[in-house]
Design a protein around this motif. Structure first.
Motif, PDB file in Angstrom:
ATOM      1  N   ILE A  84       4.875  -1.752 -28.683  1.00  0.00           N
ATOM      2  CA  ILE A  84       4.543  -3.080 -27.966  1.00  0.00           C
ATOM      3  C   ILE A  84       3.565  -3.846 -28.932  1.00  0.00           C
ATOM      4  O   ILE A  84       3.487  -4.953 -29.156  1.00  0.00           O
ATOM      5  CB  ILE A  84       4.208  -2.903 -26.565  1.00  0.00           C
ATOM      6  CG1 ILE A  84       5.340  -2.257 -25.745  1.00  0.00           C
ATOM      7  CG2 ILE A  84       3.666  -3.926 -26.080  1.00  0.00           C
ATOM      8  CD1 ILE A  84       6.388  -3.316 -25.518  1.00  0.00           C
ATOM      9  N   TYR A  85       2.546  -2.799 -29.223  1.00  0.00           N
ATOM     10  CA  TYR A  85       1.278  -3.402 -29.987  1.00  0.00           C
ATOM     11  C   TYR A  85       1.920  -3.682 -31.402  1.00  0.00           C
ATOM     12  O   TYR A  85       1.326  -5.059 -31.729  1.00  0.00           O
ATOM     13  CB  TYR A  85       0.501  -2.192 -30.123  1.00  0.00           C
ATOM     14  CG  TYR A  85      -0.194  -1.637 -28.773  1.00  0.00           C
ATOM     15  CD1 TYR A  85      -0.276  -2.535 -27.810  1.00  0.00           C
ATOM     16  CD2 TYR A  85      -0.730  -0.382 -28.967  1.00  0.00           C
ATOM     17  CE1 TYR A  85      -0.875  -1.951 -26.628  1.00  0.00           C
ATOM     18  CE2 TYR A  85      -1.169  -0.053 -27.512  1.00  0.00           C
ATOM     19  CZ  TYR A  85      -1.163  -0.676 -26.503  1.00  0.00           C
ATOM     20  OH  TYR A  85      -1.860  -0.128 -25.188  1.00  0.00           O
ATOM     21  N   GLU A  86       2.516  -3.038 -32.173  1.00  0.00           N
ATOM     22  CA  GLU A  86       2.869  -3.392 -33.373  1.00  0.00           C
ATOM     23  C   GLU A  86       3.897  -4.738 -33.495  1.00  0.00           C
ATOM     24  O   GLU A  86       4.005  -5.281 -34.696  1.00  0.00           O
ATOM     25  CB  GLU A  86       3.769  -2.289 -34.202  1.00  0.00           C
ATOM     26  CG  GLU A  86       3.008  -1.007 -34.102  1.00  0.00           C
ATOM     27  CD  GLU A  86       3.598   0.271 -34.558  1.00  0.00           C
ATOM     28  OE1 GLU A  86       4.900   0.236 -34.615  1.00  0.00           O
ATOM     29  OE2 GLU A  86       2.819   1.395 -34.650  1.00  0.00           O
ATOM     30  N   LYS A  87       4.780  -4.845 -32.336  1.00  0.00           N
ATOM     31  CA  LYS A  87       5.549  -5.919 -32.925  1.00  0.00           C
ATOM     32  C   LYS A  87       5.521  -7.193 -31.886  1.00  0.00           C
ATOM     33  O   LYS A  87       6.361  -8.153 -32.121  1.00  0.00           O
ATOM     34  CB  LYS A  87       7.303  -5.327 -32.329  1.00  0.00           C
ATOM     35  CG  LYS A  87       7.639  -4.273 -33.205  1.00  0.00           C
ATOM     36  CD  LYS A  87       9.170  -3.927 -32.793  1.00  0.00           C
ATOM     37  CE  LYS A  87       9.710  -2.637 -33.965  1.00  0.00           C
ATOM     38  NZ  LYS A  87      11.170  -2.494 -33.252  1.00  0.00           N
ATOM     39  N   SER A  88       4.480  -7.390 -31.189  1.00  0.00           N
ATOM     40  CA  SER A  88       4.291  -8.401 -30.189  1.00  0.00           C
ATOM     41  C   SER A  88       3.618  -9.438 -30.517  1.00  0.00           C
ATOM     42  O   SER A  88       2.385  -9.022 -31.029  1.00  0.00           O
ATOM     43  CB  SER A  88       4.126  -7.879 -28.712  1.00  0.00           C
ATOM     44  OG  SER A  88       4.799  -6.897 -28.300  1.00  0.00           O
ATOM     45  N   ASP A  89       3.869 -10.692 -30.406  1.00  0.00           N
ATOM     46  CA  ASP A  89       3.157 -11.870 -30.665  1.00  0.00           C
ATOM     47  C   ASP A  89       2.340 -12.187 -29.331  1.00  0.00           C
ATOM     48  O   ASP A  89       1.398 -12.823 -29.440  1.00  0.00           O
ATOM     49  CB  ASP A  89       3.991 -13.216 -31.140  1.00  0.00           C
ATOM     50  CG  ASP A  89       4.710 -12.842 -32.405  1.00  0.00           C
ATOM     51  OD1 ASP A  89       4.170 -12.553 -33.344  1.00  0.00           O
ATOM     52  OD2 ASP A  89       5.966 -13.073 -32.166  1.00  0.00           O
ATOM     53  N   TYR A  90       2.958 -11.782 -28.115  1.00  0.00           N
ATOM     54  CA  TYR A  90       2.367 -11.922 -26.778  1.00  0.00           C
ATOM     55  C   TYR A  90       2.410 -10.499 -26.249  1.00  0.00           C
ATOM     56  O   TYR A  90       3.380  -9.876 -26.303  1.00  0.00           O
ATOM     57  CB  TYR A  90       2.829 -12.999 -26.055  1.00  0.00           C
ATOM     58  CG  TYR A  90       3.026 -14.338 -26.562  1.00  0.00           C
ATOM     59  CD1 TYR A  90       2.125 -15.157 -26.111  1.00  0.00           C
ATOM     60  CD2 TYR A  90       3.882 -14.631 -27.728  1.00  0.00           C
ATOM     61  CE1 TYR A  90       2.191 -16.551 -26.826  1.00  0.00           C
ATOM     62  CE2 TYR A  90       3.834 -15.811 -28.257  1.00  0.00           C
ATOM     63  CZ  TYR A  90       3.009 -16.842 -27.761  1.00  0.00           C
ATOM     64  OH  TYR A  90       2.825 -18.272 -28.272  1.00  0.00           O
ATOM     65  N   ALA A  97      -6.372  -2.611 -32.363  1.00  0.00           N
ATOM     66  CA  ALA A  97      -6.422  -2.408 -33.500  1.00  0.00           C
ATOM     67  C   ALA A  97      -5.003  -2.190 -34.137  1.00  0.00           C
ATOM     68  O   ALA A  97      -4.727  -2.644 -35.287  1.00  0.00           O
ATOM     69  CB  ALA A  97      -7.436  -1.042 -34.173  1.00  0.00           C
ATOM     70  N   ALA A  98      -4.134  -1.679 -33.104  1.00  0.00           N
ATOM     71  CA  ALA A  98      -2.738  -1.316 -33.556  1.00  0.00           C
ATOM     72  C   ALA A  98      -1.707  -2.711 -33.411  1.00  0.00           C
ATOM     73  O   ALA A  98      -0.533  -2.725 -33.792  1.00  0.00           O
ATOM     74  CB  ALA A  98      -2.291  -0.374 -32.558  1.00  0.00           C
ATOM     75  N   MET A  99      -2.422  -3.651 -32.917  1.00  0.00           N
ATOM     76  CA  MET A  99      -1.672  -4.842 -32.523  1.00  0.00           C
ATOM     77  C   MET A  99      -1.686  -5.807 -33.673  1.00  0.00           C
ATOM     78  O   MET A  99      -2.374  -5.850 -34.721  1.00  0.00           O
ATOM     79  CB  MET A  99      -2.441  -5.703 -31.375  1.00  0.00           C
ATOM     80  CG  MET A  99      -2.351  -5.088 -30.133  1.00  0.00           C
ATOM     81  SD  MET A  99      -3.380  -6.050 -28.790  1.00  0.00           S
ATOM     82  CE  MET A  99      -3.337  -4.691 -27.298  1.00  0.00           C
ATOM     83  N   LYS A 100      -0.762  -6.845 -33.643  1.00  0.00           N
ATOM     84  CA  LYS A 100      -0.567  -7.708 -34.564  1.00  0.00           C
ATOM     85  C   LYS A 100      -1.732  -8.602 -34.599  1.00  0.00           C
ATOM     86  O   LYS A 100      -2.657  -8.966 -33.615  1.00  0.00           O
ATOM     87  CB  LYS A 100       0.555  -8.677 -34.480  1.00  0.00           C
ATOM     88  CG  LYS A 100       1.927  -8.162 -34.668  1.00  0.00           C
ATOM     89  CD  LYS A 100       2.915  -9.464 -34.663  1.00  0.00           C
ATOM     90  CE  LYS A 100       4.434  -8.957 -35.031  1.00  0.00           C
ATOM     91  NZ  LYS A 100       5.379 -10.135 -34.631  1.00  0.00           N
TER      92      LYS A 100
END
Length: 387
Positions: A191-197, A218-221
């Motif tokens: 979820i963190y890696e692929k999501s714009d929202y 930190a793992a998010m986009k």
């Protein structure tokens, strides 16, 4: 006559479910059999022995001392899904206003008051400052696929978004209702890696406290937009402010403002409006009333947060309902107490939920004070009720 105390203003659509020939309801009730509550805090409230149930007209029960209720044999109900559509609509609103900078754009437009014929030209000149991305084609991560999360995910799919859903406790009912186009993530990091929202729809407890923190962010986009319409404590205020400051998070929309978040650039703070629709309040009140009625009159439990769901058609002259600890030999002792009085058990059901269990016995015969006292004296029995 049952007595129901209301701790907040409860929708009359729900209160009308109570038969006036069987129930007395109001905010001035003393020694109630049941309590209907929305947001009022009950932690410091003393409960009488006659209190059998508390129904929260909403999903969260943070305002109710659930552990104490369990120990005192009080069933706590909530109304999952009754406000789901209202919250879903606000989540989608949050996604839109975090993308298109609608709130600051409206505030800026107000500053043009008094400029007369210049307004049109000024609007065209200034509007570029408030541009933002469309939702279509973007990716949405939904953490928690209960009643609200499922609706958000399905609607986002229909808006043309690529949707990822994460829920290690996904129920069968939710799975059936979830669009086949929602990607099932088995790791929240996807979820963190692929999501714009990202939108969060999980209960608040010790395991989810500050689950959106510096490590998760930190793992998010970069430029992710985060929606929190579940509970304020799920997101670390300190860490989200830092992430907004350095640009890692583009926007944080929350239905739970606190003093630190107000006036922070990038925060859109909404004053807890998730379930504030007349339809939602009616739905919650109706569901809460129906849960109380079925428990008080029939001993059936639906949507309890502290005891198992138990529903059984009546099959005898009397029904004995027992709340007890979830430990061995109690069922045998209860059955033995009944049979020792030469009473036949027509039907029975027992289910457990963590440390507590609930047993229903339908019998042919009368329940004497002696039998009730004998059952209450069994080690581990918390409350015995005869209907």
């Amino acid at each position: 006559m049952y007595k129901v105390k209301t701790m907040n203003k409860i929708s009359q659509v729900g209160m009308k479910r109570f038969d006036s020939g069987k129930y007395t309801c109001g905010d001035d009730i003393t020694a109630p059999d049941a309590i209907m509550v929305r947001s009022a805090a009950l932690h410091d409230m003393e409960f009488g022995e006659e209190l059998k149930a508390i129904a929260r007209a909403g999903a969260g029960v943070n305002n109710i001392p659930v552990d104490r209720c369990s120990k005192e044999g009080i069933v706590v109900f909530n109304t999952p899904g009754a406000n789901a559509n209202a919250v879903k609509e606000l989540v989608l609103t949050g996604m839109l206003i975090s993308s298109r900078k609608i709130v600051p754009a409206i505030e800026w437009a107000k500053t043009l008051k008094g400029r007369g014929a210049e307004v049109g030209k000024l609007v065209e000149k200034g509007k570029s400052a408030f541009s933002g991305p469309e939702l279509k084609g973007k990716s949405l991560g939904v953490i928690g696929l209960g009643a609200i999360g499922m609706l958000v995910a399905n609607t986002a799919v229909n808006l043309g978004m690529e949707v990822y859903g994460y829920d290690p406790f996904l129920s069968v009912d939710a799975a059936w209702g979830l669009s086949s186009r929602v990607h099932h993530s088995i790791d929240v990091n996807e979820i963190y890696e692929k999501s714009d929202y990202i939108t969060i729809h999980v209960p608040y407890n010790k395991d989810t406290d500050s689950m959106i923190n510096a490590e998760a962010i930190a793992a998010m986009k970069s430029g992710v937009r985060i929606m929190n319409f579940a509970r304020g404590e799920l997101v670390s205020t300190k860490d989200i402010i830092a992430a907004l400051s350095d640009g890692k998070v583009a926007a944080y929309v929350t239905d739970f403002p606190n003093d630190d978040l107000l006036d922070v650039d990038g925060v859109i703070a909404i004053p807890h409006l998730g379930a504030s629709t007349p339809e939602s309040e009616d739905n919650c009140a109706k569901m809460a009333a129906d849960e109380l009625i079925d428990y008080l009159e029939n001993g059936n439990i639906t949507n309890s947060v502290n005891l198992p769901n138990v529903s059984m058609p009546k099959a005898g002259e009397k029904r004995i309902c027992i709340i007890h600890d979830n430990k061995p030999n109690i069922i045998a002792q209860l059955s033995s107490a009944v049979s020792s009085k030469n009473i036949n058990i027509e039907n029975m059901m027992n289910k457990s939920k963590k440390d507590y269990a609930y047993s229903v016995l339908d019998i042919d015969g009368e329940v004497t004070d002696e039998l009730k006292a004998e059952m209450e004296s069994i080690d581990g029995v918390i409350k015995v009720r005869v209907i």
